[in-house]
Scaffold this motif. Structure first.
Motif, PDB file in Angstrom:
ATOM      1  N   LEU A  97      -3.505  20.747  11.867  1.00  0.00           N
ATOM      2  CA  LEU A  97      -3.458  22.092  12.429  1.00  0.00           C
ATOM      3  C   LEU A  97      -3.509  22.024  13.954  1.00  0.00           C
ATOM      4  N   SER A  98      -2.675  22.812  14.608  1.00  0.00           N
ATOM      5  CA  SER A  98      -2.501  22.889  16.063  1.00  0.00           C
ATOM      6  C   SER A  98      -1.699  21.720  16.608  1.00  0.00           C
ATOM      7  N   SER A  99      -1.015  21.004  15.743  1.00  0.00           N
ATOM      8  CA  SER A  99      -0.095  19.960  16.191  1.00  0.00           C
ATOM      9  C   SER A  99       1.179  19.977  15.351  1.00  0.00           C
ATOM     10  N   SER A 100       1.013  19.853  14.045  1.00  0.00           N
ATOM     11  CA  SER A 100       2.197  19.790  13.169  1.00  0.00           C
ATOM     12  C   SER A 100       3.001  21.082  13.201  1.00  0.00           C
ATOM     13  N   GLU A 101       2.310  22.223  13.122  1.00  0.00           N
ATOM     14  CA  GLU A 101       3.043  23.494  13.031  1.00  0.00           C
ATOM     15  C   GLU A 101       3.618  23.930  14.376  1.00  0.00           C
ATOM     16  N   TRP A 102       3.167  23.312  15.460  1.00  0.00           N
ATOM     17  CA  TRP A 102       3.672  23.683  16.790  1.00  0.00           C
ATOM     18  C   TRP A 102       4.865  22.825  17.223  1.00  0.00           C
ATOM     19  N   ASN A 103       5.269  21.872  16.402  1.00  0.00           N
ATOM     20  CA  ASN A 103       6.453  21.078  16.722  1.00  0.00           C
ATOM     21  C   ASN A 103       7.677  21.798  16.159  1.00  0.00           C
ATOM     22  N   TYR A 104       8.058  22.864  16.827  1.00  0.00           N
ATOM     23  CA  TYR A 104       9.105  23.756  16.329  1.00  0.00           C
ATOM     24  C   TYR A 104      10.419  23.007  16.149  1.00  0.00           C
ATOM     25  N   ALA A 143       0.829  -1.199   0.000  1.00  0.00           N
ATOM     26  CA  ALA A 143       0.000   0.000   0.000  1.00  0.00           C
ATOM     27  C   ALA A 143       0.865   1.250   0.000  1.00  0.00           C
ATOM     28  N   LYS A 144       0.389   2.278  -0.650  1.00  0.00           N
ATOM     29  CA  LYS A 144       1.059   3.571  -0.631  1.00  0.00           C
ATOM     30  C   LYS A 144       0.785   4.231   0.716  1.00  0.00           C
ATOM     31  N   ILE A 145       1.831   4.665   1.417  1.00  0.00           N
ATOM     32  CA  ILE A 145       1.689   5.268   2.740  1.00  0.00           C
ATOM     33  C   ILE A 145       1.925   6.764   2.624  1.00  0.00           C
ATOM     34  N   MET A 146       0.960   7.549   3.100  1.00  0.00           N
ATOM     35  CA  MET A 146       1.048   8.999   3.036  1.00  0.00           C
ATOM     36  C   MET A 146       0.714   9.594   4.402  1.00  0.00           C
ATOM     37  N   SER A 147       1.536  10.541   4.845  1.00  0.00           N
ATOM     38  CA  SER A 147       1.291  11.241   6.105  1.00  0.00           C
ATOM     39  C   SER A 147       0.608  12.577   5.842  1.00  0.00           C
ATOM     40  N   TYR A 148      -0.309  12.936   6.719  1.00  0.00           N
ATOM     41  CA  TYR A 148      -0.980  14.231   6.635  1.00  0.00           C
ATOM     42  C   TYR A 148      -0.598  15.090   7.836  1.00  0.00           C
ATOM     43  N   GLU A 149      -0.814  16.383   7.703  1.00  0.00           N
ATOM     44  CA  GLU A 149      -0.524  17.320   8.793  1.00  0.00           C
ATOM     45  C   GLU A 149      -1.807  17.649   9.553  1.00  0.00           C
ATOM     46  N   ASN A 178       7.079  17.970   6.189  1.00  0.00           N
ATOM     47  CA  ASN A 178       7.802  18.025   4.915  1.00  0.00           C
ATOM     48  C   ASN A 178       6.955  17.442   3.780  1.00  0.00           C
ATOM     49  N   PRO A 179       6.051  18.218   3.219  1.00  0.00           N
ATOM     50  CA  PRO A 179       5.187  17.693   2.160  1.00  0.00           C
ATOM     51  C   PRO A 179       5.934  17.487   0.852  1.00  0.00           C
ATOM     52  N   ASN A 180       5.563  16.443   0.149  1.00  0.00           N
ATOM     53  CA  ASN A 180       6.108  16.222  -1.201  1.00  0.00           C
ATOM     54  C   ASN A 180       5.012  15.789  -2.163  1.00  0.00           C
ATOM     55  N   CYS A 181       3.761  15.959  -1.727  1.00  0.00           N
ATOM     56  CA  CYS A 181       2.613  15.576  -2.555  1.00  0.00           C
ATOM     57  C   CYS A 181       1.447  16.504  -2.237  1.00  0.00           C
ATOM     58  N   TYR A 182       0.841  17.056  -3.274  1.00  0.00           N
ATOM     59  CA  TYR A 182      -0.321  17.928  -3.109  1.00  0.00           C
ATOM     60  C   TYR A 182      -1.526  17.301  -3.807  1.00  0.00           C
ATOM     61  N   VAL A 183      -2.683  17.376  -3.156  1.00  0.00           N
ATOM     62  CA  VAL A 183      -3.929  16.893  -3.756  1.00  0.00           C
ATOM     63  C   VAL A 183      -4.815  18.102  -4.043  1.00  0.00           C
ATOM     64  N   ALA A 240      -6.649  26.210  -6.838  1.00  0.00           N
ATOM     65  CA  ALA A 240      -7.387  27.050  -5.894  1.00  0.00           C
ATOM     66  C   ALA A 240      -7.280  26.552  -4.457  1.00  0.00           C
ATOM     67  N   TYR A 241      -7.459  25.237  -4.267  1.00  0.00           N
ATOM     68  CA  TYR A 241      -7.413  24.642  -2.928  1.00  0.00           C
ATOM     69  C   TYR A 241      -6.649  23.319  -2.993  1.00  0.00           C
ATOM     70  N   ALA A 242      -5.865  23.043  -1.971  1.00  0.00           N
ATOM     71  CA  ALA A 242      -5.127  21.779  -1.939  1.00  0.00           C
ATOM     72  C   ALA A 242      -4.894  21.334  -0.495  1.00  0.00           C
ATOM     73  N   GLU A 243      -4.721  20.038  -0.320  1.00  0.00           N
ATOM     74  CA  GLU A 243      -4.200  19.469   0.917  1.00  0.00           C
ATOM     75  C   GLU A 243      -2.854  18.841   0.595  1.00  0.00           C
ATOM     76  N   ARG A 244      -1.953  18.842   1.551  1.00  0.00           N
ATOM     77  CA  ARG A 244      -0.608  18.357   1.265  1.00  0.00           C
ATOM     78  C   ARG A 244      -0.248  17.179   2.166  1.00  0.00           C
TER      79      ARG A 244
END
Length: 211
Positions: A135-142, A127-133, A147-152, A199-203
């Motif tokens: 909000l209020s967790s990913s960006e606070w891990n300073y 299976a293809k494994i993809m991680s998502y971010e 590290n996105p490499n795929c946009y939908v 216009a809109y994407a998730e990464r």
């Protein structure tokens, strides 16, 4: 094609991949959402979120959902093997071609625990494994950014993500100038979209892909 979405808490599936789930569902994919904790007991709340998860799955077009009862915000207190076995059983039952899971960069310990268990459980999976971010967790891990490499491209599906968050998880929304705000969620999808000229994407971060 079948897709398995692994979310530590009910609402993570919306925050991380809500619009992508809708797009996949509308284009003929079968989606199953699996959550691991109730998402609220660590705050002293006793009301579970089974009905909220079911409502979210309905809005997003998921064919199935399942909720497990691991301790909220204490999944690091559980042997990793216990979580691995749950994921292995879900993979065997659903036979997904794509697995969406948390990121290793998330601040939340439950998110990281689900990611770690996913890596082990999928070691022999194609299976293809993809991680998502989240909000209020990913960006606070300073210091450890996502590290996105795929946009939908989710243009036309962004409103479903907003509806799922508003109608299923209204209690998780916060006021202005907070990551968990409906305007912020839309803005994030717009910024992600601008990064790939839509216009809109998730990464996502593609963790493993067998070609």
């Amino acid at each position: 094609m079948r897709v398995l979405v692994l979310a530590a808490h009910p609402d993570d599936e919306v925050l991380g991949a809500g619009a992508t789930i809708v797009k996949l569902s509308h284009t003929g994919h079968e989606i199953k959402i699996v959550t691991f904790t109730d998402g609220v007991s660590a705050r002293g709340e006793s009301v579970g979120r089974q009905s909220s998860l079911q409502r979210s799955a309905q809005i997003l077009g998921a064919k199935a959902s399942r909720a497990y009862g691991f301790p909220d915000n204490r999944m690091d207190s559980v042997p990793l093997l216990d979580i691995i076995k749950v994921i292995e059983c879900e993979i065997e039952e659903w036979n997904p071609s794509i697995i969406l899971t948390h990121s290793r960069q998330c601040l939340n310990v439950d998110h990281r625990r689900v990611f770690e268990a996913t890596l082990v459980a999928t070691r022999m999976s194609h299976a293809k494994i993809m991680s998502y971010e989240i909000l209020s967790s990913s960006e606070w891990n300073y210091g450890s950014p996502f590290n996105p490499n795929c946009y939908v491209d989710v243009t036309g599906y962004e409103s479903f993500k907003i509806s799922a968050m508003r109608d299923a998880y209204e209690d998780e929304l916060r006021g202005k100038f907070h990551p968990r705000n409906l305007d912020t969620m839309l803005d994030q999808m717009r910024v992600n979209g601008a990064a790939c000229c839509v216009a809109y994407a998730e990464r996502f971060e593609v963790i493993k892909e067998v070609l």
